[in-house]
Scaffold this active site. Structure first.
Site, mmCIF file in Angstrom:
data_model
loop_
_atom_site.group_PDB
_atom_site.id
_atom_site.type_symbol
_atom_site.label_atom_id
_atom_site.label_comp_id
_atom_site.label_asym_id
_atom_site.label_seq_id
_atom_site.Cartn_x
_atom_site.Cartn_y
_atom_site.Cartn_z
ATOM 1 C CB SER A 11 -0.890 0.013 1.240
ATOM 2 O OG SER A 11 -1.383 1.329 1.417
ATOM 3 C CG HIS A 36 -3.700 -1.737 -1.827
ATOM 4 N ND1 HIS A 36 -4.799 -2.515 -2.169
ATOM 5 C CD2 HIS A 36 -4.118 -0.934 -0.817
ATOM 6 C CE1 HIS A 36 -5.816 -2.203 -1.384
ATOM 7 N NE2 HIS A 36 -5.429 -1.230 -0.554
ATOM 8 C CG ASP A 38 -5.021 2.218 0.669
ATOM 9 O OD1 ASP A 38 -5.976 1.439 0.506
ATOM 10 O OD2 ASP A 38 -3.926 1.869 1.157
ATOM 11 C CG MET A 40 -8.299 6.956 2.257
ATOM 12 S SD MET A 40 -7.487 6.961 3.856
ATOM 13 C CE MET A 40 -6.676 5.346 3.789
ATOM 14 C CG MET A 71 -11.275 3.063 1.658
ATOM 15 S SD MET A 71 -9.750 3.006 2.621
ATOM 16 C CE MET A 71 -8.556 3.071 1.286
ATOM 17 C CG MET A 140 -11.614 -3.001 4.843
ATOM 18 S SD MET A 140 -10.091 -2.415 4.078
ATOM 19 C CE MET A 140 -9.216 -1.654 5.436
HETATM 20 C C1 DX5 Z 1 -6.407 1.405 5.354
HETATM 21 C C2 DX5 Z 1 -5.869 1.050 3.991
HETATM 22 C C3 DX5 Z 1 -4.725 0.116 4.016
HETATM 23 C C4 DX5 Z 1 -3.532 0.597 4.770
HETATM 24 C C5 DX5 Z 1 -2.782 -0.586 5.288
HETATM 25 O O1 DX5 Z 1 -7.572 2.118 5.225
HETATM 26 O O2 DX5 Z 1 -6.871 0.474 3.193
HETATM 27 O O3 DX5 Z 1 -4.382 -0.295 2.698
HETATM 28 O O4 DX5 Z 1 -2.685 1.397 4.002
HETATM 29 O O5 DX5 Z 1 -1.769 -0.108 6.084
HETATM 30 P P1 DX5 Z 1 -1.017 -1.024 7.154
HETATM 31 O O6 DX5 Z 1 -0.412 -2.153 6.398
HETATM 32 O O7 DX5 Z 1 -0.023 -0.080 7.719
HETATM 33 O O8 DX5 Z 1 -2.062 -1.479 8.133
HETATM 34 ZN ZN ZN Z 2 -6.348 -0.449 1.194
#
Ligand code: DX5
Ligand code: ZN
Length: 219
Positions: A11, A36, A38, A40, A71, A140
């Site tokens: 990520s 990946h 993310d 938001m 998200m 998740m």
């Molecule tokens: C959280 C994200 C994850 C996050 C994971 O909302 O969807 O992809 O970046 O981060 P770690 O591996 O640090 O939990």
């Molecule tokens: Zn994610």
């Protein structure tokens, strides 16, 4: 049953944003399978990251699969922008709106793979009637919004998802996201996950450590 070929999806939320292109190239070289991403919106989740222009900019840094985790709510109006920016897989949340089926149709209509993500409290049964449309299920294991949180042990949910995938007889990725480190990765793989998302545990200790960090997650 544990899966044979586990994919690692770093990520980029945990990357150094000031050199994001270089970071993406570095995790590609270090053995990442998917990138990946993310996204938001400060509304569906209490944090804000980046949009399609940033995805387009980093598309130049790698040929690897862009696994875009949205998200955001609403989802549908922005799907086209992320496809144009270079997304290969677009994952939307079950909880992001009342019309998941329509969202999956829209993603598939753009010719990319469709993923569906479930927050920790959302029962896996909520996706049983869209199994014929999904290419990826994202479980998740933290509340979405931030990297660096502790893993919520939802291994029974992962195992149920694996059973649903076997029953569907379709090639569906089973992805786990949140708090994945070499210890929790083992539990996820044993429960049936085959794609592990990891931010903190991949990006720790800088670029020289990325290959070792990725390898440590494969079990
Ligand atoms: C959280 C994200 C994850 C996050 C994971 O909302 O969807 O992809 O970046 O981060 P770690 O591996 O640090 O939990
Ligand atoms: Zn994610």
């Amino acid at each position: 049953m544990p899966q044979k070929d586990v994919k690692i999806a770093p990520s980029i939320l945990s990357a150094d944003f000031s050199i994001l292109g270089e970071e993406v190239a570095a995790i590609d070289k270090a053995g990442a399978d998917y990138i990946h991403i993310d996204v938001m919106d400060g509304h569906f989740v209490p944090n804000l990251t980046f949009g399609a222009p940033v995805v387009k900019a980093i598309r130049k840094a790698t040929q690897k699969t862009f696994d875009v985790h949205l998200m955001i709510a609403p989802v549908d109006p922005l799907i086209g922008d992320f496809v144009d920016a270079g997304a290969d897989i677009i994952t939307a949340h079950v909880e992001a709106g009342p019309h998941l089926h329509r969202t999956l149709q829209a993603i598939k209509g753009h010719g990319v793979k469709a993923g569906v993500s479930l927050n920790p409290h959302t029962p896996i049964e909520s996706i049983q009637h869209v199994m014929d449309m999904v290419d990826l299920i994202l479980i998740m294991t933290v509340n979405p919004g931030f990297g660096g949180q502790s893993f919520i042990p939802l291994t029974d949910k992962i195992a149920k998802a694996r059973a649903m995938i076997e029953q569907s007889d379709r090639a569906i990725d089973l992805q786990v996201d949140g708090g994945v480190n070499p210890q929790t990765a083992k539990e996820c793989i044993a429960a049936g996950a085959d794609v592990l998302v990891a931010g903190t545990s991949v990006f720790k200790d800088g670029p020289e450590a990325y290959a070792v960090n990725i390898k440590a997650l494969r079990g």
